[in-house]
Structure formats: C-alpha cells, structure tokens
Scaffold this motif. Structure first.
Motif, mmCIF file in Angstrom:
data_model
loop_
_atom_site.group_PDB
_atom_site.id
_atom_site.type_symbol
_atom_site.label_atom_id
_atom_site.label_comp_id
_atom_site.label_asym_id
_atom_site.label_seq_id
_atom_site.Cartn_x
_atom_site.Cartn_y
_atom_site.Cartn_z
ATOM 1 N N ASP A 187 -2.245 13.771 -5.691
ATOM 2 C CA ASP A 187 -1.548 13.338 -4.479
ATOM 3 C C ASP A 187 -1.903 11.908 -4.086
ATOM 4 O OD1 ASP A 187 -0.332 15.825 -4.228
ATOM 5 O OD2 ASP A 187 -1.969 16.625 -2.990
ATOM 6 N N ILE A 188 -3.084 11.430 -4.495
ATOM 7 C CA ILE A 188 -3.517 10.098 -4.071
ATOM 8 C C ILE A 188 -3.185 9.020 -5.100
ATOM 9 C CG2 ILE A 188 -5.399 11.104 -2.740
ATOM 10 C CD1 ILE A 188 -7.317 10.106 -4.931
ATOM 11 N N ALA A 189 -2.627 9.410 -6.244
ATOM 12 C CA ALA A 189 -2.353 8.452 -7.312
ATOM 13 C C ALA A 189 -0.938 7.908 -7.204
ATOM 14 C CB ALA A 189 -2.551 9.105 -8.679
ATOM 15 N N ALA A 190 -0.807 6.585 -7.392
ATOM 16 C CA ALA A 190 0.535 5.994 -7.414
ATOM 17 C C ALA A 190 1.326 6.533 -8.603
ATOM 18 C CB ALA A 190 0.427 4.467 -7.476
ATOM 19 N N ASN A 191 0.609 6.839 -9.696
ATOM 20 C CA ASN A 191 1.243 7.443 -10.865
ATOM 21 C C ASN A 191 0.529 8.767 -11.143
ATOM 22 O OD1 ASN A 191 2.147 8.233 -13.429
ATOM 23 N ND2 ASN A 191 2.346 6.112 -14.132
ATOM 24 N N LEU A 212 -7.407 3.580 -11.728
ATOM 25 C CA LEU A 212 -6.427 4.404 -11.032
ATOM 26 C C LEU A 212 -5.886 3.614 -9.845
ATOM 27 C CD1 LEU A 212 -5.141 7.252 -10.899
ATOM 28 C CD2 LEU A 212 -6.940 7.863 -9.269
ATOM 29 N N VAL A 213 -4.586 3.502 -9.776
ATOM 30 C CA VAL A 213 -3.939 2.850 -8.637
ATOM 31 C C VAL A 213 -3.700 3.907 -7.573
ATOM 32 C CG1 VAL A 213 -1.964 1.516 -7.835
ATOM 33 C CG2 VAL A 213 -2.862 1.146 -10.139
ATOM 34 N N LEU A 214 -4.314 3.695 -6.399
ATOM 35 C CA LEU A 214 -4.224 4.674 -5.329
ATOM 36 C C LEU A 214 -3.016 4.410 -4.440
ATOM 37 C CD1 LEU A 214 -7.934 4.877 -4.149
ATOM 38 C CD2 LEU A 214 -6.773 6.274 -5.857
ATOM 39 N N LYS A 215 -2.450 5.475 -3.931
ATOM 40 C CA LYS A 215 -1.362 5.401 -2.961
ATOM 41 C C LYS A 215 -1.955 5.764 -1.601
ATOM 42 C CE LYS A 215 1.439 8.786 -2.956
ATOM 43 N NZ LYS A 215 2.467 9.766 -3.375
ATOM 44 N N ARG A 216 -2.024 4.785 -0.709
ATOM 45 C CA ARG A 216 -2.610 5.006 0.604
ATOM 46 C C ARG A 216 -1.612 5.690 1.543
ATOM 47 N NH1 ARG A 216 -6.691 2.218 2.914
ATOM 48 N NH2 ARG A 216 -5.343 1.803 4.704
ATOM 49 N N SER A 217 -2.155 6.190 2.638
ATOM 50 C CA SER A 217 -1.298 6.859 3.618
ATOM 51 C C SER A 217 -0.354 5.881 4.302
ATOM 52 C CB SER A 217 -2.166 7.557 4.665
ATOM 53 O OG SER A 217 -2.970 6.599 5.363
ATOM 54 N N ASP A 218 -0.701 4.589 4.329
ATOM 55 C CA ASP A 218 0.161 3.581 4.965
ATOM 56 C C ASP A 218 1.131 2.946 3.985
ATOM 57 O OD1 ASP A 218 -1.527 2.106 3.417
ATOM 58 O OD2 ASP A 218 -2.431 0.975 5.068
ATOM 59 N N GLY A 220 0.470 1.498 1.324
ATOM 60 C CA GLY A 220 -0.139 0.426 0.553
ATOM 61 C C GLY A 220 -0.750 0.974 -0.728
ATOM 62 N N VAL A 221 -1.143 0.082 -1.626
ATOM 63 C CA VAL A 221 -1.779 0.505 -2.878
ATOM 64 C C VAL A 221 -3.086 -0.259 -3.046
ATOM 65 C CG1 VAL A 221 0.377 1.118 -4.033
ATOM 66 C CG2 VAL A 221 -0.496 -1.206 -4.236
ATOM 67 N N ARG A 222 -4.032 0.379 -3.722
ATOM 68 C CA ARG A 222 -5.309 -0.252 -4.053
ATOM 69 C C ARG A 222 -5.613 0.051 -5.512
ATOM 70 N NH1 ARG A 222 -6.372 -3.941 -0.521
ATOM 71 N NH2 ARG A 222 -8.581 -3.902 -1.089
ATOM 72 N N ILE A 223 -6.139 -0.936 -6.199
ATOM 73 C CA ILE A 223 -6.535 -0.767 -7.604
ATOM 74 C C ILE A 223 -8.008 -0.378 -7.625
ATOM 75 C CG2 ILE A 223 -6.665 -1.863 -9.866
ATOM 76 C CD1 ILE A 223 -4.591 -3.891 -8.841
ATOM 77 N N THR A 224 -8.337 0.728 -8.312
ATOM 78 C CA THR A 224 -9.709 1.205 -8.322
ATOM 79 C C THR A 224 -10.208 1.421 -9.747
ATOM 80 O OG1 THR A 224 -9.113 3.549 -8.213
ATOM 81 C CG2 THR A 224 -9.390 2.386 -6.121
ATOM 82 N N GLU A 225 -11.518 1.309 -9.878
ATOM 83 C CA GLU A 225 -12.202 1.690 -11.109
ATOM 84 C C GLU A 225 -12.715 3.107 -10.914
ATOM 85 O OE1 GLU A 225 -15.127 -0.957 -13.548
ATOM 86 O OE2 GLU A 225 -16.302 0.181 -12.092
ATOM 87 N N LEU A 226 -12.356 4.015 -11.834
ATOM 88 C CA LEU A 226 -12.630 5.442 -11.665
ATOM 89 C C LEU A 226 -13.698 5.905 -12.642
ATOM 90 C CD1 LEU A 226 -10.140 8.363 -11.323
ATOM 91 C CD2 LEU A 226 -11.648 8.317 -13.304
ATOM 92 N N ARG A 227 -14.648 6.721 -12.116
ATOM 93 C CA ARG A 227 -15.638 7.399 -12.952
ATOM 94 C C ARG A 227 -15.797 8.825 -12.428
ATOM 95 N NH1 ARG A 227 -18.659 4.240 -16.338
ATOM 96 N NH2 ARG A 227 -18.338 2.006 -16.109
ATOM 97 N N SER A 228 -15.646 9.798 -13.312
ATOM 98 C CA SER A 228 -15.736 11.203 -12.909
ATOM 99 C C SER A 228 -16.765 11.942 -13.759
ATOM 100 C CB SER A 228 -14.376 11.899 -13.048
ATOM 101 O OG SER A 228 -13.423 11.330 -12.165
#
Length: 570
Positions: A187-191, A212-218, A220-228
């Motif tokens: 749900d939080i991913a732009a893709n 991972l490019v995040l899709k914000r509630s407003d 907007g988008v933010r580019i993030t570095e992901l580690r799981s």
C-alpha cells in the motif's frame, strides 16, 4: 553471608509452612549460601519484592483473603522482575496453568517439596530469570533504537500487514499510527509490483535490499533505500527505510549540470586555492587542446603566457576573500603554444561559508576583439568625417594667411630689387610677415598631427602617456564643434604618466568633448562653457574630467593607474 549468597523471599501467611520451608532450604546442598526472608503480609511482601534485591520468590497460593495469582499480577505491575515459584497445598492442573500463565516461573506442591526438588526449582528459576532479564534488556535496547532511529523502521507480520512503526516511519509516510496499522507493505509503494518482489526475496532468502519509491498520504513521493530482515521474532519481519530523495535528486541534478557544462562552448574548470586544477570540462578540452588527464593535478599557470603568470596570484588573493571576478580580459595559452585573448569569470567555491576552491569560466574573445578593433577604426574614421568640415575650415584660414603673406613678401622683394634700396623698416616688416607665415605653418602641422593621432592604426601599441597632451590634442580636433557653443576652459593640473594607448585615449576624450558640445545649443558661446581638467587623486591615479553647462548634465571622468592596469572611464 558470602557476597554470592542467594536471597530467597518467602511470601507465606502460615507460620508452620514457613518453618517447614525453612527446614527444607537448610537441607539443600548448594555452593552458594541460601538466605531466606519471610514476609507473611500481602502488602509488605508486594513492597519488598518491588524494591528488594531478591534472586527468587516462593509464593503461597492462599494469602489470607487474597491469593497468589493476584500477587503475581500486582508484582509485575509494580515492576518486579524476580522469578516466582508458586506453592500450593494441592495438585491441580488448572491452578498450575493459571500460575504459569500469570507469570510464575515454576509450580510446586507443598507436600511434595524436598530439598532436591526445591533446589532444582530455585536453580532453574534463577537461570530462567537471567535469560528473561537478558531478553528484556535486549528488547529494551532494540526498542530504544527502534523508537529513536532517524531511519524509518517498520514491522510486518507474515501477511505483509504493518504491526508497528517508529516515529520516523510515520513522518516519512505522512500517516498516524492508527492509519499505519491498517496498511500493508504494497500500500505504501508507488509501484506495488516492486514491493511484492522485495517481499518475495525476503521470504525466500531471509533478507532483501534495494530501492523503493514510497507513495505518501499527501500524494507526494520519496525515494528510499530499503533493507529487510525476516523473523526478528517469529513471523515478524523488520524493514528499514532510509530517505535518499535529496541525495538522489542532487545526483540527478549533478548529472544534468554536467551535461550542460560539457555542452557549453566556454571552458569551465575548477582549481584549488593554490591554483591546482581539479576539474576540466569538455569545453576546456576543446578550447585549450588538453585532455582532463593531462591537466588535472597540475598548476593553472601552465595555461598562461609567462608574462601573465603574476596575474593569477593577484586574482586568487581576491577570490580567497570571497570576491568574484567578472569580465577579466587576459591572455591564455593552448597546448599547441598559440595564445588567445580570453574573457574570464572566476567565482569562489564555498563549503560551510568557507572558500575551498575556485570555479573558472573562460571564453575565447580573439575574434570579438578583432571585430572591436575594426569597429573602433571605423568609429574614428566616422568621427574624422564628422569633423572634416571644421578641419577644412581650420586648415583654410591659416593657409590663406600663408598665401597672402607670401604674396606680400614677394611684392616687397620685387620693390627691393627694382629700387635697389632696402630700408630698415622694410626689413622689419618682411621679418614680421615671415614670422606670421611660420606660425601659421606650425598651426597647420599641429592640425595634421592631431588627425594622424586620431586615425593611427597601431591599436596595440602601449606605453607611457601624458593624458594632458592627449586631452589638449582632442580639444583642438573638436574646436569647430565647440567655438559656436561654449568657451573652452583648460584646468590642467599635474598628473602622472599612465600606461595605455594614446590613440585610444584620444578617441575616448574626443567623444566626451563632442558629446559635451552637442549638449549645448549654438548661438550663446559666451554664456556656456566646457571645462577640461586634470588632477591626481589620493591613490596616485591620473584623473580627467569633462564638464559642460548644457541642459543634459554629464560628468564623465577618466582614471588611469601608474601600475600599468588598463585605463577605465566612468
């Protein structure tokens, strides 16, 4: 009691049971001393277990009107971490399960208590208590990192549902905690497909990394570095997101800027404060003929003719003060040894308000300068044409006097020859006529000299120039434009010689004087004036001023330095 004694708290309201327990403990063979403390009252025991330093607690099921299960609950609420061994008078499976579920570490039936069973229960409870304490400390540390991390941390269950998130994650996603718990990772991913691929990799290998490019509630988008990391606790998985939007945007901007820089025709380079080249654009390669490998790490002086090397040090001192240099004209040298005229802009590079380097933009203006020289000559020729009528008038007047005087002198000579008698007055008159002829001839020579000065083609010849002589010559050239408009006033004070080109200075002065004359209407020469003045200012520079009384106020001035810098007009 040794320092390593085991402190045991017995919470029991029956004195006989206390004595029995005391006797059993006395039979225990242990490498550590066992210290038993008995507290029969519920409230006193609760306070003691919350604040005392006990290694284990033996708890009776019945405590007057209350029972041990309530005590376990209240002790945990009070912050007690002591392992509790539950004691009861009868074996009851449901009671055992209730005690263990409430938080007891073990369960013993009083009638079955022996020294060996009690020793084992105490030993195992203490060991289990240490393990639980270590787990609690580990959880506390994890929670401290989790809650205060600047990176976003999210915990998901096996269904990709978020079950927890730190403050940084809520800020990054722009959601509340309640909203987060209703979201899944996709749900939080732009893709969403990219998020699903990350999840599949996590489940398959136990870890996943990427972007991972995040899709914000407003929106907007933010580019993030992901580690799981999978299963930090069973069926719960940790994802750490670091916001790299600014860094990635800056990198994209840098790439775009480099594309623009490399496409520029001008040479763009960077140097250290010591003049060592550390950046070299494609335009610089084209202009100078050097590749980046040939110049990076070398001194900028390699690009300058030897006679201009001192200029670089002066410029760097100005830049180190945080000042920029614009439209600096100088000479530069190519790889093949050829020299070209350059227009240079230099700017300080700052980091944290400190100058750490220099950015240089160089443009080849050789063709432009040649065109300017041709235009300057054309301008002078146009000026000569404008003044041609006046010059002709100035030449005709003295020439007429020369002709008339020569004719009269010839008549006198004829009379002297015919009469064969020459008187003294005649000789004097003849001498006067010849003197006037000489003066008129000198005036013609001066006018011709002024014309030659104005139209001299040797543009680049420079040397020591007396600005007063050049100003006076320009005034004579413009006299026909002045004489019907104003009186010409010369106020020539002492001035130093300046380094420059007398022809160019003459053109500047002539333009200023003609402009001053054209600001005054003809017909009232006695009521107007044009003042030419020279002086030396406090810095030892020659100052030239042209002032007029015309309707349009003009206050041009000229200043030239002794040190050889190019004169400037203001």
């Amino acid at each position: 009691m040794s320092a390593s004694a085991i402190r045991i708290l017995l919470v029991e309201d029956d004195h006989d049971d206390y004595e029995h327990t005391r006797d059993v403990i006395a039979e225990i063979k242990s490498p550590r001393d066992l210290k038993l403390e008995w507290i029969p009252r519920y409230e006193d025991a609760l306070m003691a277990i919350a604040h005392g330093q006990y290694d284990v607690c033996l708890l009776d099921y019945f405590l007057g009107e209350r029972h041990g299960l309530s005590f376990i609950h209240d002790a945990i609420v009070a912050g007690a971490t002591v392992p509790i061994i539950f004691l009861t008078g009868r074996g009851d499976r449901s009671t055992e399960q209730s005690a263990l579920a409430a938080g007891a570490s073990d369960y013993l039936i009083k009638t079955e208590i022996r020294a060996s069973t009690l020793e084992r229960a105490i030993r195992h409870s203490i060991e289990r208590g240490k393990t639980l304490a270590e787990l609690r400390e580990s959880e506390r540390r994890f929670r401290a990192v989790f809650d205060h991390s600047l990176d976003a941390m999210l915990i998901t269950n096996t269904h990709t549902q978020f079950v927890d998130g730190n403050a940084a994650s809520l800020k990054l996603l722009g959601v509340t905690r309640e909203q987060l718990l209703n979201l899944k990772q996709t749900d939080i991913a732009a893709n969403p497909n990219i998020a699903a691929n990350h999840w599949a990799a996590l489940m398959a290998t136990g870890s996943a990394v990427g972007e991972l490019v995040l899709k914000r509630s407003d929106d907007g988008v933010r580019i993030t570095e992901l580690r799981s990391v999978a299963n930090i606790i069973p069926d719960h998985h940790l994802t750490v997101l670091r916001d790299i939007t600014v860094a990635r945007t800056a990198e994209l901007d840098r790439i775009r800027l480099m594309t623009i820089v490399d496409a520029a025709d001008d040479a763009i380079d960077g140097t250290t404060l010591e003049g060592i080249i550390n950046f070299w654009s494609k335009g610089a390669e084209r202009l100078y003929g050097y590749s980046a490998d040939e110049v990076i790490g070398r001194s900028k002086a390699m690009l300058m003719p030897p006679e201009r090397a001192a200029e670089l040090a002066d410029a760097h001192r100005q830049l180190q003060r945080g000042e920029s240099i614009r439209d600096w004209e100088s000479l530069r040298r190519r790889k093949d040894g050829s020299v070209f005229e350059a227009s240079i802009a230099m700017s300080p590079i700052r980091e944290h308000d400190e100058v750490v380097g220099i950015s240089v933009v160089t443009r080849d203006i050789s063709a432009k300068k040649r065109l300017e020289n041709h235009l300057a000559i054309s301008d002078r020729m146009a000026s000569v044409g404008t003044l041609a009528a006046g010059v002709a008038h100035e030449i005709n007047n003295p020439l007429a006097a020369v002709v008339a005087n020569v004719d009269l002198a010839m008549e006198q000579v004829e009379q002297m020859v015919v009469g064969a008698a020459v008187s003294a007055p005649d000789i004097a008159e003849l001498r006067e006529l010849l003197d006037e002829t000489r003066a008129a001839s000198m005036r013609i020579r001066n006018i011709v000299r002024d014309l030659k000065l104005l139209s001299r083609p040797d543009e680049d010849r420079r040397g020591a120039v007396d600005v007063r002589k050049v100003l006076d010559s320009s005034a004579r050239m413009a006299w026909n434009e002045i004489r019907h408009r104003a009186e010409l006033i010369r106020e020539f004070g002492e001035t130093p010689l300046v380094f420059g080109n007398d022809s160019r200075l003459g053109q500047v002065f002539l333009n200023l004087i003609v402009n001053a004359a054209h600001a005054i209407d003809e017909g009232n020469a006695a009521g107007n004036s044009i003042t030419l003045s020279t002086s030396t200012d406090a810095n030892g520079r020659a100052v030239v001023e042209v002032r007029d009384t015309g309707q349009t106020v003009q206050s041009p001035a000229f200043a030239g330095d002794r040190d050889g810098s190019t004169p400037v007009a203001s």
